[in-house]
Scaffold this motif. Structure first.
Motif, mmCIF file in Angstrom:
data_model
loop_
_atom_site.group_PDB
_atom_site.id
_atom_site.type_symbol
_atom_site.label_atom_id
_atom_site.label_comp_id
_atom_site.label_asym_id
_atom_site.label_seq_id
_atom_site.Cartn_x
_atom_site.Cartn_y
_atom_site.Cartn_z
ATOM 1 N N SER A 48 0.843 -1.194 0.000
ATOM 2 C CA SER A 48 0.000 0.000 0.000
ATOM 3 C C SER A 48 0.878 1.244 0.000
ATOM 4 O O SER A 48 2.081 1.173 0.276
ATOM 5 C CB SER A 48 -0.914 -0.005 1.230
ATOM 6 N N CYS A 49 0.272 2.363 -0.340
ATOM 7 C CA CYS A 49 1.000 3.632 -0.298
ATOM 8 C C CYS A 49 0.025 4.759 0.010
ATOM 9 O O CYS A 49 -1.190 4.594 -0.079
ATOM 10 C CB CYS A 49 1.737 3.885 -1.612
ATOM 11 N N GLY A 50 0.595 5.886 0.378
ATOM 12 C CA GLY A 50 -0.195 7.099 0.579
ATOM 13 C C GLY A 50 -0.172 7.913 -0.709
ATOM 14 O O GLY A 50 0.905 8.143 -1.274
ATOM 15 N N THR A 69 10.047 6.798 7.300
ATOM 16 C CA THR A 69 9.151 7.050 8.426
ATOM 17 C C THR A 69 7.700 7.033 7.967
ATOM 18 O O THR A 69 7.371 7.547 6.898
ATOM 19 C CB THR A 69 9.421 8.437 9.059
ATOM 20 N N PHE A 70 6.845 6.443 8.756
ATOM 21 C CA PHE A 70 5.402 6.542 8.514
ATOM 22 C C PHE A 70 4.881 7.812 9.189
ATOM 23 O O PHE A 70 4.099 8.561 8.610
ATOM 24 C CB PHE A 70 4.695 5.301 9.080
ATOM 25 N N VAL A 79 3.655 7.660 -1.478
ATOM 26 C CA VAL A 79 4.736 7.368 -0.529
ATOM 27 C C VAL A 79 4.513 6.001 0.105
ATOM 28 O O VAL A 79 3.404 5.658 0.496
ATOM 29 C CB VAL A 79 4.847 8.478 0.550
ATOM 30 N N GLU A 80 5.593 5.224 0.164
ATOM 31 C CA GLU A 80 5.595 3.944 0.883
ATOM 32 C C GLU A 80 6.963 3.796 1.514
ATOM 33 O O GLU A 80 7.652 4.808 1.669
ATOM 34 C CB GLU A 80 5.224 2.790 -0.074
ATOM 35 N N MET A 81 7.372 2.583 1.896
ATOM 36 C CA MET A 81 8.589 2.498 2.698
ATOM 37 C C MET A 81 9.557 1.376 2.287
ATOM 38 O O MET A 81 10.439 1.029 3.066
ATOM 39 C CB MET A 81 8.214 2.337 4.185
ATOM 40 N N SER A 86 -3.874 3.454 -0.186
ATOM 41 C CA SER A 86 -4.709 3.109 0.970
ATOM 42 C C SER A 86 -5.081 4.340 1.782
ATOM 43 O O SER A 86 -6.007 4.309 2.584
ATOM 44 C CB SER A 86 -3.978 2.116 1.866
ATOM 45 N N ASP A 87 -4.332 5.413 1.609
ATOM 46 C CA ASP A 87 -4.638 6.662 2.304
ATOM 47 C C ASP A 87 -4.094 7.801 1.452
ATOM 48 O O ASP A 87 -3.376 7.556 0.488
ATOM 49 C CB ASP A 87 -4.031 6.676 3.717
ATOM 50 N N LEU A 126 -2.367 11.733 1.426
ATOM 51 C CA LEU A 126 -1.735 12.784 2.220
ATOM 52 C C LEU A 126 -2.367 14.153 1.995
ATOM 53 O O LEU A 126 -2.279 15.021 2.853
ATOM 54 C CB LEU A 126 -0.231 12.853 1.911
#
Ligand code: HPA
Length: 234
Positions: A90-92, A158-159, A178-180, A203-204, A206
């Motif tokens: 998932s990513c923002g 960072t989340f 953005v993901e990690m 999934s969300d 920003l």
């Protein structure tokens, strides 16, 4: 067997799908693979191997963040000879045109730092996806009617981020989400001559603050698994 993967040599397929969440690995294996076999449960980071349309596939959790993914990807590549590694996660969302549930195919992954940062020193290495996998995933996603975006993403460490200025610059430079994990996966694939791609569901968001309810995450996740499998064996 390696330090973090309890499978025997030969129990891991050349094609590996890597969700961050080990329970997602189990769900995907039980839903999409024929005869899924549990091949790893060290630290609860579940991995399964089975077949999809006759092709052997492993679905191995990566954990969250690049240090964790790096451990699994290094061992999958160097000890089990994985050739194709596809992150499904998932990513923002970071652009207005990117909606919740849309799929992002990460062409590049910008990052401040990955576990590989030390070897590049002053060089800003540009981690990028395997083009063949990217093109095949795009074709598969379009055929499914999934709203898909192809472009750059940001792999953050960072989340809970304390650098809103950096996010602003990412948005300003057209970064889609953005993901990690992806930047380190792409860097390792480049180093060892393997194919890698990150397929991400938004999934969300920003900018809008929207978030996908947990009961709807499963269906979106299923679309990604199907796109990944079709791309891997196109
Ligand atoms: N930030 C970082 N990683 C993420 C996010 C986010 O907003 N959403 C899903 N993975």
């Amino acid at each position: 067997m390696t330090i973090h993967i309890g499978a025997e040599k030969g129990q891991i397929a050349e094609t590996v799908l890597m969700p961050g969440d080990p329970y997602r690995a189990r769900w995907a294996a039980e839903t999409y693979l024929d005869k899924p076999e549990l091949v790893n449960e060290v630290r609860g980071m579940l991995g399964y191997t089975g077949t999809w349309k006759g092709h052997r596939v492993t679905i191995q959790g990566s954990g969250m963040g690049m240090p964790s993914l790096s451990i699994y990807a290094n061992e999958l590549i160097n000890d089990f000879d994985a050739k194709t590694l596809i992150r499904i996660g998932s990513c923002g969302g970071m652009q207005d045109k990117v909606g919740i549930r849309d799929v992002i195919l990460a062409m590049t992954a910008s990052t401040v730092s990955t576990p590989s940062r030390g070897i590049f020193r002053e060089l800003g290495f540009a981690p990028c996806a395997d083009y063949g996998l990217l093109a095949a995933a795009h074709k598969a996603a379009e055929a499914k009617g999934t709203t898909t975006h192809v472009g750059g993403i940001y792999s953050s460490d960072t989340f809970y981020d304390e650098r809103p200025d950096l996010n602003e610059q990412m948005v300003r430079h057209g970064i889609l989400g953005v993901e990690m994990e992806a930047a380190e996966l792409y860097t390792l694939a480049a180093r060892y001559g393997r194919r890698a791609l990150a397929i991400l569901t938004v999934s969300d968001h920003l900018i809008t603050g929207e978030a996908l309810p947990s009961d709807q995450r499963e269906r979106s996740f299923g679309d990604m698994v199907e796109i990944a499998l079709e791309a891997a064996f196109a």
